[in-house]
Write an enzyme that holds these catalytic residues in place. Structure first.
Site, short mmCIF file in Angstrom:
data_model
loop_
_atom_site.label_atom_id
_atom_site.label_comp_id
_atom_site.label_asym_id
_atom_site.label_seq_id
_atom_site.Cartn_x
_atom_site.Cartn_y
_atom_site.Cartn_z
N GLY A 84 24.74 -17.15 -59.88
CA GLY A 84 26.07 -17.52 -60.34
C GLY A 84 27.05 -16.37 -60.30
O GLY A 84 28.25 -16.56 -60.04
N THR B 110 19.47 -25.50 -61.41
CA THR B 110 20.77 -26.17 -61.46
C THR B 110 20.77 -27.42 -60.58
O THR B 110 20.06 -27.50 -59.59
CB THR B 110 21.91 -25.26 -60.93
OG1 THR B 110 21.90 -24.04 -61.64
CG2 THR B 110 23.28 -25.89 -61.04
N THR C 184 24.31 -23.80 -56.29
CA THR C 184 23.19 -23.33 -57.09
C THR C 184 22.85 -21.93 -56.58
O THR C 184 23.25 -21.55 -55.49
CB THR C 184 21.95 -24.24 -56.94
OG1 THR C 184 21.55 -24.26 -55.57
CG2 THR C 184 22.23 -25.65 -57.39
N GLY C 185 22.09 -21.20 -57.38
CA GLY C 185 21.75 -19.84 -56.99
C GLY C 185 22.46 -18.83 -57.87
O GLY C 185 22.93 -19.18 -58.96
N ARG D 254 25.29 -15.41 -72.01
CA ARG D 254 25.65 -15.31 -70.59
C ARG D 254 26.10 -16.69 -70.08
O ARG D 254 25.43 -17.69 -70.29
CB ARG D 254 24.45 -14.82 -69.79
CG ARG D 254 24.69 -14.71 -68.27
CD ARG D 254 24.24 -15.94 -67.53
NE ARG D 254 24.23 -15.78 -66.08
CZ ARG D 254 24.01 -16.75 -65.21
NH1 ARG D 254 23.76 -17.97 -65.65
NH2 ARG D 254 24.01 -16.53 -63.91
N VAL D 255 27.24 -16.70 -69.43
CA VAL D 255 27.72 -17.94 -68.80
C VAL D 255 27.71 -17.72 -67.30
O VAL D 255 28.19 -16.69 -66.82
CB VAL D 255 29.14 -18.28 -69.30
CG1 VAL D 255 29.71 -19.45 -68.51
CG2 VAL D 255 29.12 -18.62 -70.79
N GLY D 256 27.16 -18.66 -66.58
CA GLY D 256 27.11 -18.53 -65.12
C GLY D 256 28.31 -19.18 -64.46
O GLY D 256 29.37 -19.36 -65.07
N ASP D 257 28.13 -19.55 -63.21
CA ASP D 257 29.22 -20.14 -62.43
C ASP D 257 29.39 -21.63 -62.68
O ASP D 257 30.47 -22.17 -62.47
CB ASP D 257 28.96 -19.90 -60.94
CG ASP D 257 27.63 -20.51 -60.50
OD1 ASP D 257 26.64 -20.45 -61.27
OD2 ASP D 257 27.57 -21.05 -59.37
N1 ASP Z 1 24.05 -20.92 -60.64
C1 ASP Z 1 23.48 -21.05 -61.96
C2 ASP Z 1 23.81 -19.86 -62.78
O1 ASP Z 1 23.98 -18.78 -62.25
C3 ASP Z 1 22.04 -21.22 -62.06
C4 ASP Z 1 21.27 -21.19 -60.86
O2 ASP Z 1 21.49 -22.04 -59.98
O3 ASP Z 1 20.41 -20.36 -60.86
O4 ASP Z 1 23.89 -20.04 -64.00
#
Ligand code: ASP
Length: 367
Positions: free
Chosen positions: A266, A212, A263-264, A240-243
């Site tokens: 979600g 991200t 990032t990280g 799947r939808v993240g944050d």
């Molecule tokens: N935060 C994003 C998600 O969970 C992707 C990521 O940074 O890993 O979709």
């Protein structure tokens, strides 16, 4: 996180296009303009040799709209086939399809837009901006978001995989023979485990498994905007939808207060609306760093499910925040910075640099 662009290289690149050679045209009105972004905001470069934060900073100091500047910055990363966490070349979902999420927020306009599960458009951040500008809505998803993008003149491609993302997908698929999973939950867990194995073997850059880019900026007038764009979790369950496209989770901007993005993992942000929490903490007077640490502490205390805890009983995942306030103060914080190498990208009048992320916890997520 390796520094792909050191100060000397940046100055050389800037000089080549006359950006910083004569010094940036900064008109200060009490606020020092600054751009912050995830670490990949200082990796991919455009044809002029500028990274995301350098491009966005150049634009805001030349008077561009702050959101347009942030988007132009992240477009560099979205279009880079080597960045496997964002846009074109982002790692696909469990069916091999690249589905992208993005959001934008405009502080002065008190407005935002986002798009989720978008296929076939390399720059979802621009589609999120169109949703903000051209509709009365905030979030469009899936096939209908793609139809909207087509109507708005975006090129729709059949497949956003690159040879690199396709090879990695096939490798993952070989290891997770679908005949061996019984239900979507087991499949997701097996898939996650195998993906971590591929990270440990160095096949996938750890920073690009949870990848991200989030980019936030404030100009000399104190105008704040931000954007987050991603291909999401590698090999996610389709749909799947993240944050990243959820305002308040992967991005939040309040023009009077500041901006935060993430990032990280979600899911941790979706369950705590962490970006919103950070901005609200800053509204109460907290410095960006303290506000970010408070959000990390909330996630730590909310994480009680065994499968999400390491041997120390702490979260077994990472999450990072990039934060700026209206005064131009900024911070980058993370749950773990185990090797001390993870950084975020910053650009101000001194040029772009990689700044170490400050961690809430010692050790690493998987200890
Ligand atoms: N935060 C994003 C998600 O969970 C992707 C990521 O940074 O890993 O979709």
């Amino acid at each position: 996180m390796p520094n792909k662009l050191n100060r000397r290289q940046f100055v050389a690149a800037g000089a080549a296009v006359g950006v910083f050679a004569r010094g940036p045209q900064v008109i200060t009105r009490g606020v020092k303009p600054v751009v912050v972004a995830a670490g990949n905001g200082n990796r991919s470069k455009n044809s002029a040799g500028l990274t995301c934060v350098a491009k966005a900073f150049k634009m805001i100091t030349e008077g561009s709209d702050v959101l347009d500047a942030c988007i132009a910055g992240v477009n560099i990363v979205e279009l880079d086939p080597e960045d496997t966490s964002v846009g074109y070349g982002g790692l696909p979902n469990a069916d091999g399809v690249v589905q992208l999420d993005a959001s934008v927020m405009h502080g002065p306009r008190k407005s935002g837009g986002s798009v989720a599960c978008l296929e076939g458009v390399r720059t979802p951040s621009l589609v999120a901006k169109k949703i903000m500008d051209e509709t009365d809505h905030v979030l469009l998803v899936g096939k209908d978001a793609q139809r909207f993008a087509r109507l708005m003149g975006f090129t729709i491609e059949d497949d956003l995989n690159t040879p690199k993302s396709r090879d990695l997908y096939l490798e993952w698929k070989r290891r997770t023979d679908p005949e061996h999973y019984l239900n979507p939950k087991d499949r997701a867990e097996l898939g996650y485990h195998v993906a971590l194995e591929m990270v440990a073997e160095g096949k996938i850059d750890p920073d690009h498994f949870h990848g991200t880019i989030n980019c936030n900026a404030v100009n000399s007038k104190g105008e704040i905007c931000g954007t987050t764009t991603t291909s999401g979790l590698a090999w996610k369950i389709p749909g799947r939808v993240g944050d990243s496209p959820i305002l308040g989770a992967g991005l939040y901007v309040d023009g009077e207060v500041g901006a935060a993005g993430s990032t990280g993992r979600g899911e941790a942000n979706l369950l705590t609306l962490a970006s919103f929490q950070i901005v609200e903490s800053m509204r109460q007077g907290m410095h960006p760093k303290d506000a970010g640490m408070a959000a990390l502490r909330r996630i730590k205390s909310q994480t009680i499910s065994k499968r999400l805890l390491n041997r120390r009983g702490e979260p077994n995942f990472n999450v990072n925040y990039y934060i700026v306030n209206v005064k131009g103060e900024y911070a980058g914080v993370t749950m773990y910075n185990s090797n001390g190498m993870s950084s975020f990208a910053v650009c101000n009048e001194k040029g772009p640099e990689n700044v170490k992320l400050e961690a809430l916890l010692n050790g690493s997520a998987n200890d």
